[in-house]
Design a protein around this motif. Structure first.
Motif, PDB file in Angstrom:
ATOM      1  N   VAL A 188       0.846  -1.205   0.000  1.00 38.21           N
ATOM      2  CA  VAL A 188       0.000   0.000   0.000  1.00 38.21           C
ATOM      3  C   VAL A 188       0.873   1.244   0.000  1.00 38.21           C
ATOM      4  O   VAL A 188       0.597   2.221  -0.704  1.00 38.21           O
ATOM      5  N   GLN A 189       1.938   1.221   0.785  1.00 41.49           N
ATOM      6  CA  GLN A 189       2.865   2.354   0.833  1.00 41.49           C
ATOM      7  C   GLN A 189       3.454   2.639  -0.542  1.00 41.49           C
ATOM      8  O   GLN A 189       3.523   3.801  -0.978  1.00 41.49           O
ATOM      9  N   ARG A 190       3.897   1.589  -1.234  1.00 42.56           N
ATOM     10  CA  ARG A 190       4.503   1.773  -2.552  1.00 42.56           C
ATOM     11  C   ARG A 190       3.492   2.280  -3.568  1.00 42.56           C
ATOM     12  O   ARG A 190       3.806   3.135  -4.410  1.00 42.56           O
ATOM     13  N   LEU A 191       2.269   1.779  -3.494  1.00 41.14           N
ATOM     14  CA  LEU A 191       1.236   2.220  -4.439  1.00 41.14           C
ATOM     15  C   LEU A 191       0.844   3.676  -4.199  1.00 41.14           C
ATOM     16  O   LEU A 191       0.562   4.419  -5.146  1.00 41.14           O
ATOM     17  N   LEU A 192       0.812   4.094  -2.948  1.00 36.94           N
ATOM     18  CA  LEU A 192       0.455   5.476  -2.625  1.00 36.94           C
ATOM     19  C   LEU A 192       1.616   6.442  -2.853  1.00 36.94           C
ATOM     20  O   LEU A 192       1.413   7.647  -2.935  1.00 36.94           O
ATOM     21  N   GLY A 193       2.842   5.908  -2.904  1.00 36.53           N
ATOM     22  CA  GLY A 193       3.998   6.769  -3.081  1.00 36.53           C
ATOM     23  C   GLY A 193       4.417   7.460  -1.806  1.00 36.53           C
ATOM     24  O   GLY A 193       5.051   8.519  -1.854  1.00 36.53           O
ATOM     25  N   HIS A 194       4.095   6.866  -0.651  1.00 38.54           N
ATOM     26  CA  HIS A 194       4.502   7.441   0.628  1.00 38.54           C
ATOM     27  C   HIS A 194       5.997   7.248   0.834  1.00 38.54           C
ATOM     28  O   HIS A 194       6.542   6.176   0.577  1.00 38.54           O
ATOM     29  N   LYS A 195       6.659   8.284   1.344  1.00 36.47           N
ATOM     30  CA  LYS A 195       8.086   8.204   1.604  1.00 36.47           C
ATOM     31  C   LYS A 195       8.379   7.419   2.873  1.00 36.47           C
ATOM     32  O   LYS A 195       9.418   6.778   2.986  1.00 36.47           O
ATOM     33  N   SER A 196       7.470   7.482   3.829  1.00 32.18           N
ATOM     34  CA  SER A 196       7.690   6.851   5.126  1.00 32.18           C
ATOM     35  C   SER A 196       6.576   5.856   5.440  1.00 32.18           C
ATOM     36  O   SER A 196       5.402   6.124   5.155  1.00 32.18           O
ATOM     37  N   PRO A 197       6.905   4.699   6.046  1.00 31.30           N
ATOM     38  CA  PRO A 197       5.869   3.732   6.432  1.00 31.30           C
ATOM     39  C   PRO A 197       4.871   4.313   7.432  1.00 31.30           C
ATOM     40  O   PRO A 197       3.723   3.879   7.481  1.00 31.30           O
ATOM     41  N   SER A 198       5.314   5.289   8.236  1.00 30.77           N
ATOM     42  CA  SER A 198       4.425   5.871   9.242  1.00 30.77           C
ATOM     43  C   SER A 198       3.223   6.559   8.602  1.00 30.77           C
ATOM     44  O   SER A 198       2.156   6.656   9.214  1.00 30.77           O
ATOM     45  N   MET A 199       3.379   7.043   7.380  1.00 34.28           N
ATOM     46  CA  MET A 199       2.270   7.703   6.693  1.00 34.28           C
ATOM     47  C   MET A 199       1.196   6.698   6.296  1.00 34.28           C
ATOM     48  O   MET A 199       0.016   7.025   6.211  1.00 34.28           O
TER      49      MET A 199
END
Length: 357
Positions: free
Chosen positions: A306-317
């Motif tokens: 999900v993090q990679r698909l959303l393009g979040h820089k940090s897992p905390s996001m």
């Protein structure tokens, strides 16, 4: 106390009377710069150093105009920067840079709160001001102090967790005009931000690999996103429709009837009207991105994907979505049972902890 090289010129950095001072040595010769710094050290020890007053010919409007031209113009969401600059100019006017103080910045925050602006928006405006003054101090030599650094940022309320239910989605798609329906469907199935969707070009669509590419994301980075069959069919239909009607005259995927780029404000108005027609309350366009993430997590997709698909820089996001699927934690404890055998008698025997005497 030391030397730092910027743009081939050596700068001094030292503390004077409890305040950080950065002064240019106005030379690219390191030995000469070291000699100048040594002289300043002696003057400070002897109490003979007095910082030379600088002329203050530059105004706030000049600072903001140069910031837009030389910095913001190279960033994504340039229009957002223009809006922020318009807001700060409307409050501060056009004083000398030295007249912008922590006190006036605090007054600016109070005025924005009175206007009903959210803390996150105020923080973005403060961050923009801080960057502009940093450039003025460190690179342009327009100012010797950054007043924004002495003003605290606001505490943001990031607890919003609204997403579109399947029933609401059905009502929204039925009530929305075709162009809104296309954008909404695309957003729900890709998790892309509004700006990324409006900036998507046909050059970023790969029908063979079944991907779309954001050439410049919010973080300024390139991101490639796989698409599902729903999005693939939507894009194929738009491509064939465009080729038949106007030969793909426009670069962007989602455009107006006149083949021009859609404006964010027009999309906002159209989306708001569709929500009203569908009788859906308290939903923002950005909540479609939350809908994408929430549905993935509820379906058991791990947070890293999900993090990679959303393009979040940090897992905390991405961690904010974890509570939507607590069952995903069960695998973490059940792994301890692997390879273990338990006798029926032991399993049925009451557990009694050993008490140390």
């Amino acid at each position: 106390m030391g030397l730092v090289k910027r743009n081939n010129i050596w700068w001094m950095s030292f503390t004077y009377e409890g305040r950080q001072v950065r002064r240019s040595t106005e030379t690219s010769d390191k030995k000469l710069a070291e000699a100048i710094l040594s002289k300043i050290r002696v003057q400070i020890v002897e109490g003979k150093y007095f910082e030379k007053p600088k002329e203050d010919p530059y105004t706030f409007s000049q600072l903001m105009d140069r910031y837009l031209k030389e910095h913001a113009s190279r960033r994504a969401h340039y229009r957002r920067y223009v809006n922020m600059v318009t807001n700060v100019k409307a409050f501060f006017g056009n004083p000398k840079l030295s007249q912008i103080t922590p006190k006036t910045i605090v007054a600016f925050k109070a005025k924005r709160y009175a206007d009903g602006v959210m803390p996150a928006t105020i923080n973005r405006e403060l961050a923009m001001l801080k960057k502009a003054f940093n450039l003025a101090c460190r690179e342009w030599e327009w100012a010797k102090d950054n007043p924004v650094c002495r003003v605290s940022m606001e505490k943001e309320q990031n607890s919003r967790d609204r997403w579109l239910t399947e029933q609401e989605e059905a009502r929204l798609l039925m009530a929305a005009p075709a162009w809104i329906r296309e954008v909404v469907t695309f957003a729900i199935n890709t998790g892309m931000r509004r700006g990324e969707i409006l900036a998507l070009t046909w050059a970023g669509v790969d029908f063979t690999r079944r991907t779309v590419t954001v050439f410049k994301s919010k973080n300024g980075e390139r991101r490639t996103i796989p698409v599902n069959q729903t999005v693939l069919e939507l894009l194929s239909h738009k491509y064939e429709q465009g080729r038949g009607q106007r030969g793909i005259e426009t670069r962007v995927v989602f455009c107006s009837k006149a083949s021009t780029e859609l404006d964010g404000s027009n999309l906002r108005r159209g989306f708001t009207a569709a929500l009203k027609a569908a009788q859906i309350e308290d939903l923002h366009f950005h909540d479609l991105r939350h809908t994408f993430a929430t549905r993935l997590v509820q379906a058991g997709v791990d947070l890293y994907k999900v993090q990679r698909l959303l393009g979040h820089k940090s897992p905390s996001m991405t961690q904010r979505y974890a509570h939507h699927y607590p069952e995903s934690l069960r695998d973490g404890v059940e792994i301890l049972d692997r390879g273990k055998t338990f006798s029926t008698n032991l399993a049925q025997r009451p557990f009694a902890p050993t008490v140390a005497m």
